[in-house]
Motif scaffolding. Sequence first.
Motif, PDB file in Angstrom:
ATOM      1  N   TYR A 197      -6.982  -8.287   1.204  1.00  0.00           N
ATOM      2  CA  TYR A 197      -6.850  -9.099   2.420  1.00  0.00           C
ATOM      3  C   TYR A 197      -5.818 -10.535   2.123  1.00  0.00           C
ATOM      4  N   PRO A 198      -6.285 -11.195   1.298  1.00  0.00           N
ATOM      5  CA  PRO A 198      -5.396 -12.490   0.915  1.00  0.00           C
ATOM      6  C   PRO A 198      -4.000 -12.293   0.636  1.00  0.00           C
ATOM      7  N   ALA A 199      -3.857 -11.155  -0.230  1.00  0.00           N
ATOM      8  CA  ALA A 199      -2.318 -10.674  -0.778  1.00  0.00           C
ATOM      9  C   ALA A 199      -1.564 -10.399   0.467  1.00  0.00           C
ATOM     10  N   ILE A 200      -2.232  -9.569   1.406  1.00  0.00           N
ATOM     11  CA  ILE A 200      -1.501  -9.150   2.645  1.00  0.00           C
ATOM     12  C   ILE A 200      -1.066 -10.086   3.418  1.00  0.00           C
ATOM     13  N   VAL A 201      -2.172 -11.049   3.727  1.00  0.00           N
ATOM     14  CA  VAL A 201      -1.766 -12.318   4.516  1.00  0.00           C
ATOM     15  C   VAL A 201      -0.709 -13.052   3.790  1.00  0.00           C
ATOM     16  N   GLU A 202      -1.005 -13.406   2.520  1.00  0.00           N
ATOM     17  CA  GLU A 202       0.548 -14.101   1.863  1.00  0.00           C
ATOM     18  C   GLU A 202       1.576 -13.520   1.970  1.00  0.00           C
ATOM     19  N   ARG A 203       1.729 -12.055   1.838  1.00  0.00           N
ATOM     20  CA  ARG A 203       3.085 -11.452   1.728  1.00  0.00           C
ATOM     21  C   ARG A 203       3.611 -11.644   3.333  1.00  0.00           C
ATOM     22  N   ALA A 260      -4.610  -5.694   9.913  1.00  0.00           N
ATOM     23  CA  ALA A 260      -3.917  -7.079   9.890  1.00  0.00           C
ATOM     24  C   ALA A 260      -3.428  -6.848  11.371  1.00  0.00           C
ATOM     25  N   THR A 261      -3.554  -7.880  12.130  1.00  0.00           N
ATOM     26  CA  THR A 261      -2.982  -8.053  13.423  1.00  0.00           C
ATOM     27  C   THR A 261      -1.828  -8.906  13.444  1.00  0.00           C
ATOM     28  N   ILE A 262      -0.702  -8.762  13.946  1.00  0.00           N
ATOM     29  CA  ILE A 262       0.290  -9.230  14.190  1.00  0.00           C
ATOM     30  C   ILE A 262       0.918  -9.499  15.870  1.00  0.00           C
ATOM     31  N   ALA A 270       6.932  -5.321   8.807  1.00  0.00           N
ATOM     32  CA  ALA A 270       5.411  -5.668   8.517  1.00  0.00           C
ATOM     33  C   ALA A 270       4.863  -4.588   7.793  1.00  0.00           C
ATOM     34  N   LEU A 271       4.994  -3.209   8.301  1.00  0.00           N
ATOM     35  CA  LEU A 271       4.469  -1.972   7.711  1.00  0.00           C
ATOM     36  C   LEU A 271       4.882  -1.876   6.186  1.00  0.00           C
ATOM     37  N   ALA A 272       6.129  -2.067   5.993  1.00  0.00           N
ATOM     38  CA  ALA A 272       6.606  -2.074   4.468  1.00  0.00           C
ATOM     39  C   ALA A 272       5.836  -3.034   3.669  1.00  0.00           C
ATOM     40  N   ALA A 273       5.540  -4.379   4.171  1.00  0.00           N
ATOM     41  CA  ALA A 273       5.015  -5.218   3.402  1.00  0.00           C
ATOM     42  C   ALA A 273       3.598  -4.970   3.099  1.00  0.00           C
ATOM     43  N   VAL A 274       3.004  -4.464   4.022  1.00  0.00           N
ATOM     44  CA  VAL A 274       1.414  -4.124   3.734  1.00  0.00           C
ATOM     45  C   VAL A 274       1.317  -2.935   2.830  1.00  0.00           C
TER      46      VAL A 274
END
Length: 259
Positions: A238-244, A175-177, A186-190
């Motif tokens: 992938y969708p779960a990561i984007v949503e989070r 995932a690119t931010i 972001a790391l913690a969320a992923v």
Amino acid sequence: MQATEFLTGFLVDYGVRLAGAVAIAIIGFVAMRWVGAIVARAVNRRVLDPPVRHLAVGVVRGGIFTLTLIAVLDKLGVQIAPLIAGLGIAGLGLGFALQGILGDLVAGLYITAMKPFHVGEYLELLGVQGEVVDIGLLATTLVPPDASQIVIPNKKIIGEVLHRYGTARQLVLRATIKATEDVDRALAAVREVVSASRRVLRSPAPVTAVEAAGDTITIVAKAWVSIGEWETAQAELYPAIVERLRREAIAPFGRPRAA
């Protein structure tokens, strides 16, 4: 009178030969089934792959059948020596014609004996990859993620570089931010999304880190999943990561890309 006596003698003699040949054939048939059943029970008690078991039983039964056939022909008065010589020459020619098949057979025996891989494992070789669903004496069958079938002659496998994944496969998610976002958050969320997935194996443990940094920051998560879960896990994570990330007010830069 002489013709009648000759015919009677011939029928008696031939009838005795025929009866003897039938008796030999019956005994051979019974022995083939009986010995074959004994060998089948013996090999089933050992840790042998199904192709080896079938080959062992087939060789024993084929040997008994061959001996029975020779005995029957000999009883009927057929000259065996010329027949065996002719079969030997024909067998030699057939061997040359079937050398490719024989090569696959030898390679299949090597694979079943040495066990470089097993059914249910994921392999990559010869530019193809997939789950091993069958190891035969002549060919090995793989099923790739698209659910098609790849049949590889066994002689092609021997001597090739083999990438053996086993029963688990690594899933790489990126995932690119934007570089201005909070990287630690972001790391913690992923990491939390990946660790919470029921499809991700706990051992080896998933790894989350920054893969690249510049104008944008690429976060990579490496997790291990069962072979049959790989496609589904990728589609769910992938969708779960984007949503989070969105819930954390971290805007993904562009669309996440697969490994």
